[in-house]
Enzyme design. Structure first.
Site, PDB file in Angstrom:
ATOM      1  N   SER A 182       0.844  -1.191   0.000  1.00  0.00           N
ATOM      2  CA  SER A 182       0.000   0.000   0.000  1.00  0.00           C
ATOM      3  C   SER A 182       0.887   1.252   0.000  1.00  0.00           C
ATOM      4  CB  SER A 182      -0.950  -0.034   1.199  1.00  0.00           C
ATOM      5  OG  SER A 182      -1.976   0.915   1.049  1.00  0.00           O
ATOM      6  N   LYS A 234     -19.384  18.490   2.663  1.00  0.00           N
ATOM      7  CA  LYS A 234     -18.475  18.742   3.771  1.00  0.00           C
ATOM      8  C   LYS A 234     -18.340  17.511   4.673  1.00  0.00           C
ATOM      9  CE  LYS A 234     -15.781  20.979   6.521  1.00  0.00           C
ATOM     10  NZ  LYS A 234     -14.404  21.255   6.100  1.00  0.00           N
TER      11      LYS A 234
END
Length: 354
Positions: A182, A234
């Site tokens: 990763s 948001k």
């Protein structure tokens, strides 16, 4: 009965340790307030020549294989050779002899990554120091990398620090002995060459996000939780509020976009990769990773560096931040607690078996 005795001792030790820590921390904090601002230096650069380390290991073993008379003769010979070598070097320096071709230097950096890539700041400082002296096209940087990945922005910054090396035209080699997955692979792929041990874990080119949601639990107990935002996206997902399908969809779109950026980043630095085949989140062990071109060579970092010592000066460079006394106490306490827990578990298992 033996188990209860062990448990009682554990509790007594734990109580004593906590009381002692409270007293020590109080004294330390008091002293810290007095000495605040006395020393602005927060760390130091440590440089070690690995050629000497490996040479001393070899000579130590050779000496142990010799008889006592042979060892004495050998010690005198080594001392004589070292004296002659130093004398020759001093003579060249005094005469201003610069005709000798400069020896290649290999600078060795280490990165041991956690989920936050906390080693990034020491790495950044070490890279800055190395770039101030390394010669493009001649010297090399080796990064011994171990990481299973973590936060995207943290590993993005760590990988960008390695990009600084390549952008200066200095050859970069990544050595992976255990794992570079990763975010760890995001860093490794920056290197011109990736060297990994036979069973090192590599790949995991994917993005994951997971979070619990306590909305139903709060609702069951008549607890309201409100999230107030300005901006449609948001807050797409929340831990305590009720998540919507629209919010989940936007969150997944963000994950997909992050994955696309990850694939583009790897693909630009390793163009020979079939990115569609390897960027599905899978991992590969060393030899399998070489088959799919995630790495370039099967070899441990020790093998790589020992071979490099034959034709170059191999220099370990590490920036070490000075730990405060409370931090040192915290580490010591953590180690002591871990040791005690393992002892308790071992005693419990023994009691259960009997």
């Amino acid at each position: 009965m033996e188990f209860l005795t062990e448990f009682g001792l554990f509790v007594a030790k734990a109580v004593t340790l906590v009381v002692a820590l409270i007293v020590i921390i109080s004294v330390v904090l008091s002293a810290a307030h007095k000495d605040k601002g006395a020393d602005s230096e927060d760390g130091e650069l440590r440089v070690r020549k690995l050629n000497e380390k490996y040479r001393k290991l070899r000579e130590s073993l050779q000496a142990r294989l010799l008889s006592e008379p042979e060892r004495k003769v050998r010690a005198k010979q080594v001392k004589k050779e070292e004296k002659a070598r130093n004398k020759a070097e001093k003579g060249k320096a005094k005469a201003g002899d610069t005709t000798e071709t400069p020896k290649k230097r290999i600078f060795v950096l280490d990165f041991d990554g956690d989920i936050k890539a906390s080693d990034t700041d020491p790495l950044r400082r070490a890279i800055t120091a190395v770039l101030s002296v390394a010669q493009p096209g001649q010297d090399e940087v080796v990064i011994r990398l171990e990481s299973g990945g973590g936060l995207v922005h943290s590993y993005g910054l760590a990988a960008a620090q390695l990009d600084r090396i390549r952008s200066k035209g200095i050859h970069l080699t990544a050595c992976v002995d255990k794992v570079a997955a990763s975010g760890g692979y995001m860093m490794a792929c920056v290197a011109d060459r990736i060297v990994a041990s036979p069973f090192a874990i590599l790949g995991s080119i994917g993005v994951v996000a997971q979070l619990p949601n306590f909305h139903r639990l709060l609702k069951k107990n008549n607890v309201d939780f409100e999230v107030l935002t300005a901006g449609e996206h948001k807050r797409t997902m929340t831990i305590f509020g009720e998540n919507t399908d629209k919010g989940r969809q936007k969150f997944l779109e963000d994950l997909d976009d992050t994955h696309v950026l990850f694939k583009e980043y790897v693909g630009e630095r390793r163009p020979e990769l079939d990115i569609a085949a390897v960027a599905n989140g899978d991992i590969w062990f060393g030899r399998r990773a070489m088959d799919v071109k995630l790495i370039d060579q099967i070899q441990t970092s020790d093998e790589y560096l020992i071979e490099a010592c034959e034709g170059a000066d191999v220099i370990s460079v590490a920036y070490q931040r000075k730990r405060t006394l409370p931090e040192k106490l915290g580490l010591a306490t953590s180690a002591a607690l871990e040791h005690t827990v393992w002892r308790l578990l071992s005693a419990f298992r023994s009691q259960k078996i009997q």
